[in-house]
Write a protein that holds these residues in place. Sequence first.
Motif, short mmCIF file in Angstrom:
data_model
loop_
_atom_site.label_atom_id
_atom_site.label_comp_id
_atom_site.label_asym_id
_atom_site.label_seq_id
_atom_site.Cartn_x
_atom_site.Cartn_y
_atom_site.Cartn_z
N ALA A 35 33.77 -9.69 -34.00
CA ALA A 35 34.10 -11.09 -33.78
C ALA A 35 33.27 -11.72 -32.67
N GLU A 36 32.32 -11.00 -32.13
CA GLU A 36 31.59 -11.46 -30.96
C GLU A 36 30.26 -12.13 -31.33
N THR A 37 29.84 -13.02 -30.43
CA THR A 37 28.52 -13.66 -30.53
C THR A 37 27.81 -13.47 -29.20
N GLY A 94 20.70 -15.84 -26.11
CA GLY A 94 21.25 -14.88 -27.04
C GLY A 94 20.23 -14.21 -27.93
N GLU A 95 19.04 -14.84 -28.06
CA GLU A 95 17.97 -14.26 -28.87
C GLU A 95 16.99 -13.45 -28.03
N ASP A 261 24.84 -7.81 -20.76
CA ASP A 261 24.81 -8.66 -21.94
C ASP A 261 26.10 -9.46 -21.98
N VAL A 262 26.00 -10.71 -22.40
CA VAL A 262 27.13 -11.63 -22.37
C VAL A 262 27.48 -12.05 -23.81
N PHE A 263 28.78 -11.97 -24.12
CA PHE A 263 29.26 -12.29 -25.46
C PHE A 263 30.44 -13.25 -25.39
#
Length: 265
Positions: A35-37, A94-95, A261-263
């Motif tokens: 469920a994460e982005t 995020g990329e 890393d951040v989600f």
Amino acid sequence: MSRIVSRLRRYVPRRILALCLCAVSLALAPVAAAAETKVGSNVDNRVILGIAAKADALQPFLPEGWTPMAFPGGPFSGANVLFVAIDRLVQLDGEGAPFGPANTRHIAVAGLGQAGGEGAPRLHVYRVYSSDPSPNPYGNSLGADITRVYTEEGPANEGRSRSERWRVSPEGGGTLAIDLSFTTGMRGKSAGESQTYSNTDPDFFRIYRYDQVTQVLMSEGLGIPLSGSLSVTSDVPELSDIFDGSEAVVGVIDVPVYVRDVFLP
């Protein structure tokens, strides 16, 4: 694993150790990866101060219905507010592409709270003083002029003399000053997963997965004295009740390498 982390494990359960060694985050309720982005990643230098302040001074920073609580053990045992000095070296979207200024500095103010004084604790970010407040993920960033003077000298294979001088002048006036000196020693490496909540929107949180290198410089709870000196002063108006003369620094951790890393859930 270093002698420091080994010593902490003798005194502190693994879960509490993970809580207290995280830079401004707390591992509480992992969210399913599906469920994460991913929204970004960063590499920082950090210094974390754990301060015991009057609970009444922290209550206004918490969402309605939440009450402040102290860390129950570990390096920050007895502290109920953290000041995290951050010198950001790399910031990616995020990329994986660089964005924003080449470097930024921040002071995050955070603390544990419980809903109604019971139940599972959460770590809320109370305020972020930032040289670049535009991202503002928690809805509480405030622009600030932040300077850091860092020096280190000594032999190649032994402990070195290190000093940190931070000056934070937020919009609205006042200055928060941190002057720290210490001798470097054996460090530990740890990894973890954590969640940190906003105090302006209690339903919003970010998920962090991080690797870090840490040295516990001082801990009253673990009986580790500071091998140097520390001064923390503030005349920032919104921090006046925290820094009223009754506060006490009970723990200090140096984090020379912090990669995360951040989600979003």
